[in-house]
Design a protein around this motif. Structure first.
Motif, PDB file in Angstrom:
ATOM      1  N   SER A   1     -14.782  -3.336  -1.278  1.00  0.00           N
ATOM      2  CA  SER A   1     -14.233  -4.424  -2.065  1.00  0.00           C
ATOM      3  C   SER A   1     -14.641  -4.263  -3.519  1.00  0.00           C
TER       4      SER A   1
ATOM      5  N   ILE B   1     -13.745   2.698  -4.567  1.00  0.00           N
ATOM      6  CA  ILE B   1     -12.721   1.696  -4.858  1.00  0.00           C
ATOM      7  C   ILE B   1     -12.692   1.456  -6.361  1.00  0.00           C
TER       8      ILE B   1
ATOM      9  N   ARG C   1      -9.617  -1.316   7.442  1.00  0.00           N
ATOM     10  CA  ARG C   1      -8.923  -0.331   8.273  1.00  0.00           C
ATOM     11  C   ARG C   1      -8.993  -0.748   9.728  1.00  0.00           C
TER      12      ARG C   1
ATOM     13  N   TRP D   1     -10.373  -3.354   0.803  1.00  0.00           N
ATOM     14  CA  TRP D   1      -9.694  -2.429   1.710  1.00  0.00           C
ATOM     15  C   TRP D   1     -10.326  -2.585   3.096  1.00  0.00           C
TER      16      TRP D   1
ATOM     17  N   TYR E   1      -4.827   1.655   7.069  1.00  0.00           N
ATOM     18  CA  TYR E   1      -5.598   1.060   5.983  1.00  0.00           C
ATOM     19  C   TYR E   1      -4.805  -0.064   5.328  1.00  0.00           C
ATOM     20  N   TYR E   2      -5.484  -1.195   5.152  1.00  0.00           N
ATOM     21  CA  TYR E   2      -4.860  -2.378   4.574  1.00  0.00           C
ATOM     22  C   TYR E   2      -5.599  -2.793   3.302  1.00  0.00           C
ATOM     23  N   CYS E   3      -4.850  -3.224   2.305  1.00  0.00           N
ATOM     24  CA  CYS E   3      -5.500  -3.885   1.184  1.00  0.00           C
ATOM     25  C   CYS E   3      -5.309  -5.384   1.344  1.00  0.00           C
TER      26      CYS E   3
ATOM     27  N   CYS F   1      -2.665   0.288  -3.952  1.00  0.00           N
ATOM     28  CA  CYS F   1      -2.160  -1.015  -3.506  1.00  0.00           C
ATOM     29  C   CYS F   1      -1.659  -1.762  -4.737  1.00  0.00           C
TER      30      CYS F   1
ATOM     31  N   LEU G   1      -8.163   3.370  -3.575  1.00  0.00           N
ATOM     32  CA  LEU G   1      -9.248   3.797  -2.711  1.00  0.00           C
ATOM     33  C   LEU G   1      -9.224   5.319  -2.660  1.00  0.00           C
TER      34      LEU G   1
ATOM     35  N   GLU H   1       0.822  -1.197   0.000  1.00  0.00           N
ATOM     36  CA  GLU H   1       0.000   0.000   0.000  1.00  0.00           C
ATOM     37  C   GLU H   1       0.862   1.256   0.000  1.00  0.00           C
TER      38      GLU H   1
ATOM     39  N   LEU I   1      -5.475   6.197  -1.824  1.00  0.00           N
ATOM     40  CA  LEU I   1      -4.582   5.103  -1.499  1.00  0.00           C
ATOM     41  C   LEU I   1      -4.414   4.206  -2.714  1.00  0.00           C
TER      42      LEU I   1
ATOM     43  N   TRP J   1      -2.481 -10.062   2.525  1.00  0.00           N
ATOM     44  CA  TRP J   1      -2.599  -8.746   3.134  1.00  0.00           C
ATOM     45  C   TRP J   1      -1.352  -7.908   2.874  1.00  0.00           C
TER      46      TRP J   1
END
Length: 124
Positions: free
Chosen positions: A50, A70, A38, A36, A94-96, A22, A81, A6, A20, A114
């Motif tokens: 998603s 997204i 968080r 995504w 924030y994670y993808c 990824c 995002l 990310e 953002l 992840w």
């Protein structure tokens, strides 16, 4: 090796915007649903949005619907995002993530890969 990275996090004032990105390796992008999530301090990781592998269908948490978008560019192995009208409560890491299945599954245990996360801080 499967990898998601990310970028694009940072600090912004309430009402502002961030985008953002990824980047996925070929093994973690093509054909996968991308999501995504968080995680705010002291809270569980939660679903944000998603997108289906084709990009044709998207799904959002109620808390971000109408503010976040997204999208994905499969040629670039990248999912985005776009976050507009940011609020203080959007502050989180924030994670993808990637999964081989429905985009409507919003629990973390359904995602196979992840990223390391990127910090988003919204201030007043």
């Amino acid at each position: 090796q499967a990898q998601l990275v990310e970028s694009g996090g940072g600090s912004v004032q309430a009402g502002g915007s961030l985008r953002l990105s990824c980047l996925g390796s070929r093994g973690t992008f093509g054909g996968y649903t991308m999501g995504w999530f968080r995680q705010a301090p002291g809270k569980e990781r939660e679903f944000v949005a998603s997108i289906l592998w084709s990009g044709s269908t998207t799904y959002y948490a109620d808390s971000v619907k109408g503010r976040f978008t997204i999208s994905r560019d499969n040629a670039k192995n990248t999912v985005y995002l776009q976050m507009n009208s940011l609020k203080l409560e959007d502050t989180a890491v924030y994670y993808c993530a990637a999964r081989a299945g429905s985009l409507y599954y919003t629990k973390t245990d359904g995602y196979d890969y992840w990223g390391q996360g990127t910090q988003v801080t919204v201030s007043s």
